[in-house]
Design an enzyme around this catalytic site. Structure first.
Site, short mmCIF file in Angstrom:
data_model
loop_
_atom_site.label_atom_id
_atom_site.label_comp_id
_atom_site.label_asym_id
_atom_site.label_seq_id
_atom_site.Cartn_x
_atom_site.Cartn_y
_atom_site.Cartn_z
CB CYS A 109 51.35 34.68 36.47
SG CYS A 109 52.73 33.78 37.56
CD GLU A 157 48.12 29.21 39.02
OE1 GLU A 157 47.94 29.42 38.30
OE2 GLU A 157 49.24 30.59 40.13
CB CYS A 174 52.98 30.46 37.65
SG CYS A 174 52.94 31.06 39.63
CB CYS A 222 51.06 32.40 41.90
SG CYS A 222 51.16 33.95 41.48
#
Length: 149
Positions: free
Chosen positions: A106, A67, A109, A65
């Site tokens: 998500c 992040e 994260c 991801c």
């Protein structure tokens, strides 16, 4: 990719609006369908901005991801003994209609951000009315168990 930018919410600070702008510019530059569909910009406590781009893997489990990439980039920029201190996080995605939108991290994260920066401001788009709002990272995970680092 050309996409319609997110309107800056009136309650968003100038600093957070800058993060939004940086994330949108990054994603507009690198967006690839099914490969790089999310970008994150975060501000460290020292004022520096760090970014990350989602990297999709052929088997979903290998995907990373935006992040996490941004947090890792920030960590690499700090002195070895310095804490990973982040004050704000903004992630954006381009929807099929060609519009940017602020998205919530998500679950993985959310855990990662709250582990390292529990008091960071994380911008999300609300489910009820689609309005961007700021939420404390730790508040994204009610009843989170705290790990001592």
């Amino acid at each position: 990719m050309s996409a319609v930018p997110v309107a800056v919410p009136p309650e968003m600070s100038d600093g957070d609006a800058e993060l939004l702008s940086v994330a949108q510019a990054l994603l507009a530059r690198v967006w690839q369908r099914d490969r790089h569909e999310v970008a994150t910009a975060l501000r460290a406590a020292d004022g520096r901005i760090h970014t990350g781009v989602h990297v999709e893997g052929s088997c979903r489990r290998s995907s990373v991801c935006a992040e996490g990439v941004a947090l890792g980039t920030a960590r690499g920029a700090f002195a070895p003994a310095a804490p990973l201190a982040v004050t704000a996080v903004v992630s954006v995605q381009i929807k099929p209609a060609g519009r940017f939108r602020i998205i919530a991290p998500c679950g993985v994260c959310r855990e990662l951000i709250s582990d390292y920066c529990p008091d960071a401001t994380v911008w999300i788009t609300t489910v009820d009315d689609g309005r961007p709002v700021a939420v404390r990272a730790l508040d994204l995970l009610p009843e989170k168990s705290r790990r001592r680092w």
